[in-house]
Motif scaffolding. Sequence first.
Motif, mmCIF file in Angstrom:
data_model
loop_
_atom_site.group_PDB
_atom_site.id
_atom_site.type_symbol
_atom_site.label_atom_id
_atom_site.label_comp_id
_atom_site.label_asym_id
_atom_site.label_seq_id
_atom_site.Cartn_x
_atom_site.Cartn_y
_atom_site.Cartn_z
ATOM 1 N N GLU A 127 57.685 47.663 54.848
ATOM 2 C CA GLU A 127 57.202 46.332 55.179
ATOM 3 C C GLU A 127 58.376 45.476 55.656
ATOM 4 O OE1 GLU A 127 55.706 44.171 51.809
ATOM 5 O OE2 GLU A 127 57.430 44.680 50.567
ATOM 6 N N SER A 128 58.102 44.255 56.068
ATOM 7 C CA SER A 128 59.158 43.388 56.589
ATOM 8 C C SER A 128 60.198 43.100 55.510
ATOM 9 C CB SER A 128 58.559 42.075 57.097
ATOM 10 O OG SER A 128 58.100 41.286 56.013
ATOM 11 N N GLY A 129 61.451 43.034 55.926
ATOM 12 C CA GLY A 129 62.526 42.740 54.989
ATOM 13 C C GLY A 129 62.368 41.375 54.347
ATOM 14 N N PHE A 130 61.734 40.438 55.076
ATOM 15 C CA PHE A 130 61.521 39.102 54.547
ATOM 16 C C PHE A 130 60.610 39.141 53.325
ATOM 17 C CE2 PHE A 130 58.824 35.215 54.597
ATOM 18 C CZ PHE A 130 59.814 34.291 54.272
ATOM 19 N N MET A 131 59.478 39.856 53.428
ATOM 20 C CA MET A 131 58.542 39.944 52.314
ATOM 21 C C MET A 131 59.161 40.706 51.141
ATOM 22 S SD MET A 131 55.812 38.278 52.676
ATOM 23 C CE MET A 131 55.055 38.978 51.208
ATOM 24 N N TYR A 132 59.903 41.752 51.439
ATOM 25 C CA TYR A 132 60.552 42.522 50.367
ATOM 26 C C TYR A 132 61.555 41.638 49.627
ATOM 27 C CZ TYR A 132 62.556 46.595 48.017
ATOM 28 O OH TYR A 132 62.977 47.499 47.073
ATOM 29 N N GLY A 133 62.268 40.780 50.373
ATOM 30 C CA GLY A 133 63.223 39.871 49.747
ATOM 31 C C GLY A 133 62.539 38.847 48.857
ATOM 32 N N ALA A 137 63.079 38.372 44.787
ATOM 33 C CA ALA A 137 63.415 37.094 44.154
ATOM 34 C C ALA A 137 62.401 36.742 43.075
ATOM 35 C CB ALA A 137 63.472 35.992 45.217
ATOM 36 N N TYR A 138 61.120 37.024 43.340
ATOM 37 C CA TYR A 138 60.082 36.727 42.349
ATOM 38 C C TYR A 138 60.288 37.550 41.071
ATOM 39 C CZ TYR A 138 55.608 37.084 39.962
ATOM 40 O OH TYR A 138 54.630 37.112 39.000
ATOM 41 N N TYR A 139 60.531 38.839 41.220
ATOM 42 C CA TYR A 139 60.712 39.686 40.039
ATOM 43 C C TYR A 139 61.935 39.259 39.228
ATOM 44 C CZ TYR A 139 57.133 42.928 41.709
ATOM 45 O OH TYR A 139 55.948 43.482 42.109
ATOM 46 N N LYS A 140 62.986 38.862 39.910
ATOM 47 C CA LYS A 140 64.178 38.390 39.192
ATOM 48 C C LYS A 140 63.879 37.088 38.450
ATOM 49 C CE LYS A 140 67.874 40.597 41.886
ATOM 50 N NZ LYS A 140 67.002 41.649 42.413
ATOM 51 N N ALA A 141 63.085 36.214 39.067
ATOM 52 C CA ALA A 141 62.725 34.957 38.414
ATOM 53 C C ALA A 141 61.888 35.226 37.165
ATOM 54 C CB ALA A 141 61.954 34.065 39.391
ATOM 55 N N VAL A 142 60.908 36.129 37.274
ATOM 56 C CA VAL A 142 60.067 36.457 36.127
ATOM 57 C C VAL A 142 60.899 37.075 35.007
ATOM 58 C CG1 VAL A 142 58.168 37.915 35.324
ATOM 59 C CG2 VAL A 142 57.970 36.704 37.496
ATOM 60 N N LYS A 149 60.297 43.051 29.081
ATOM 61 C CA LYS A 149 60.925 43.796 30.170
ATOM 62 C C LYS A 149 59.883 44.104 31.232
ATOM 63 C CE LYS A 149 63.355 48.034 31.410
ATOM 64 N NZ LYS A 149 63.813 49.377 30.976
ATOM 65 N N VAL A 150 60.041 43.489 32.391
ATOM 66 C CA VAL A 150 59.113 43.735 33.492
ATOM 67 C C VAL A 150 59.746 44.717 34.470
ATOM 68 C CG1 VAL A 150 57.984 41.506 33.316
ATOM 69 C CG2 VAL A 150 60.016 41.722 34.738
ATOM 70 N N PHE A 151 58.879 45.472 35.154
ATOM 71 C CA PHE A 151 59.352 46.446 36.138
ATOM 72 C C PHE A 151 59.376 45.779 37.508
ATOM 73 C CE2 PHE A 151 57.163 48.962 32.852
ATOM 74 C CZ PHE A 151 58.219 49.777 32.457
ATOM 75 N N GLU A 152 60.545 45.752 38.117
ATOM 76 C CA GLU A 152 60.659 45.164 39.450
ATOM 77 C C GLU A 152 60.047 46.097 40.492
ATOM 78 O OE1 GLU A 152 64.489 43.785 40.575
ATOM 79 O OE2 GLU A 152 64.898 42.809 38.655
ATOM 80 N N HIS A 153 59.366 45.502 41.455
ATOM 81 C CA HIS A 153 58.724 46.234 42.560
ATOM 82 C C HIS A 153 57.782 47.315 42.036
ATOM 83 C CE1 HIS A 153 60.967 44.235 45.703
ATOM 84 N NE2 HIS A 153 62.066 44.400 45.012
ATOM 85 N N TYR A 210 47.595 33.234 49.738
ATOM 86 C CA TYR A 210 46.922 32.738 48.536
ATOM 87 C C TYR A 210 46.798 33.828 47.474
ATOM 88 C CZ TYR A 210 43.491 31.001 45.284
ATOM 89 O OH TYR A 210 42.847 30.634 44.125
ATOM 90 N N THR A 211 46.367 35.038 47.885
ATOM 91 C CA THR A 211 46.218 36.115 46.896
ATOM 92 C C THR A 211 47.564 36.493 46.286
ATOM 93 O OG1 THR A 211 46.368 37.823 48.629
ATOM 94 C CG2 THR A 211 44.168 37.026 48.044
ATOM 95 N N LEU A 212 48.624 36.459 47.098
ATOM 96 C CA LEU A 212 49.958 36.752 46.560
ATOM 97 C C LEU A 212 50.386 35.658 45.585
ATOM 98 C CD1 LEU A 212 51.768 38.004 49.812
ATOM 99 C CD2 LEU A 212 50.948 39.389 47.895
ATOM 100 N N TYR A 213 50.093 34.388 45.928
ATOM 101 C CA TYR A 213 50.413 33.286 45.020
ATOM 102 C C TYR A 213 49.613 33.419 43.725
ATOM 103 C CZ TYR A 213 50.282 28.584 43.026
ATOM 104 O OH TYR A 213 50.348 27.530 42.165
ATOM 105 N N ASP A 214 48.339 33.776 43.856
ATOM 106 C CA ASP A 214 47.472 33.948 42.689
ATOM 107 C C ASP A 214 48.039 35.000 41.747
ATOM 108 O OD1 ASP A 214 45.186 33.586 41.096
ATOM 109 O OD2 ASP A 214 44.188 35.278 42.050
ATOM 110 N N MET A 215 48.448 36.135 42.302
ATOM 111 C CA MET A 215 49.027 37.198 41.481
ATOM 112 C C MET A 215 50.347 36.751 40.857
ATOM 113 S SD MET A 215 48.531 40.471 40.603
ATOM 114 C CE MET A 215 47.617 41.334 41.889
ATOM 115 N N ALA A 216 51.166 36.046 41.632
ATOM 116 C CA ALA A 216 52.464 35.603 41.125
ATOM 117 C C ALA A 216 52.297 34.629 39.958
ATOM 118 C CB ALA A 216 53.270 34.953 42.247
ATOM 119 N N MET A 217 51.414 33.646 40.101
ATOM 120 C CA MET A 217 51.212 32.672 39.036
ATOM 121 C C MET A 217 50.560 33.303 37.819
ATOM 122 S SD MET A 217 52.650 29.960 39.917
ATOM 123 C CE MET A 217 52.163 29.073 38.448
#
Length: 310
Positions: A127-133, A137-142, A149-153, A210-217
């Motif tokens: 996928e695009s490097g922008f979305m992967y980045g 960042a989200y996983y590191k914030a969580v 202990k959360v699993f990144e990616h 929106y769905t990505l935001y929903d999952m993130a929140m």
Amino acid sequence: MKLISIVSPCYNEEGNVGVLTDRVRELFAEMPQYRYEHIIIDNNSTDGTVAELREIAARDKNVKVIVNARNFGHIRSPHHALMEAQGDAVVVLLSDLQDPPELIKDFVREWEAGWPIVVAIKTSSDESGFMYGIRSAYYKAVAHLTDVKVFEHFTGFGLYDRKVMEILRKDFRDPTPYFRGQIAEIGLPAKTIPYNQKRRTRGITKNNWYTLYDMAMLGITNLSKVPLRAVVFLGFVCAVLSLVAGFVYLIAKLLFWNNFELGLAPTMIGLFFLGSVQLVSLGIIGEYVGSIHSIVQNRPLVTEKERINF
């Protein structure tokens, strides 16, 4: 013979479900020591996905189909299918074929070696490097917001032993379940397997901002109370800053009584700043209140319209 359950949620995947079931069938033909069931839950597709699934299920009794009465979202629908799986181990495999079904062999090998949880971790992606980045960042914030202990990616792609599934059935009663957070919350030993996620080749992604935001929140509100406490801290900081600013203006007025005017700009900036802080704070609190509201309603995950081969 041990039974392996494969669970695949789908929505408008007419071009993928045939290839998906063929690859899973070929995979288990190479592992004759196991029985398998492939549960595909359709979230009220608007294309020819359901008709395609009916044809596949008529040819292959290992394929079991659940058709939802309506679209219940990308969180509730997959979880309902997971709760219906009866295998000694359950594998989550999405229908878009971005995650390779052939990795199930590695999952089963590690499971037989004693790991109750085997998760696939995206170490790279087409996928695009922008979305992967952004995801990184989200996983590191969580990770900084919670002591779990959360699993990144980690997308959910992995294998889960029967005892893990029993814990999910008995101890978690969330009508809007965050599966990845639940796996982290359980805390049983987990084996990670790295892989490269392919780009989708058929169809279009059903995820949007929106769905990505929903999952993130959902992930943040399910795993951490830190944002709520940050709101309280931010309120104290703003109160202190306002008090200091008030004393500064008071002293300036006393020292320069005749030629010092407060002016409209500082007042407006202060009002807009405090207003934005209040809106952000209310938004964060609202996310938690919304989660509580969903739990209190206690609605079923989905309503089924049809079952095939169960």
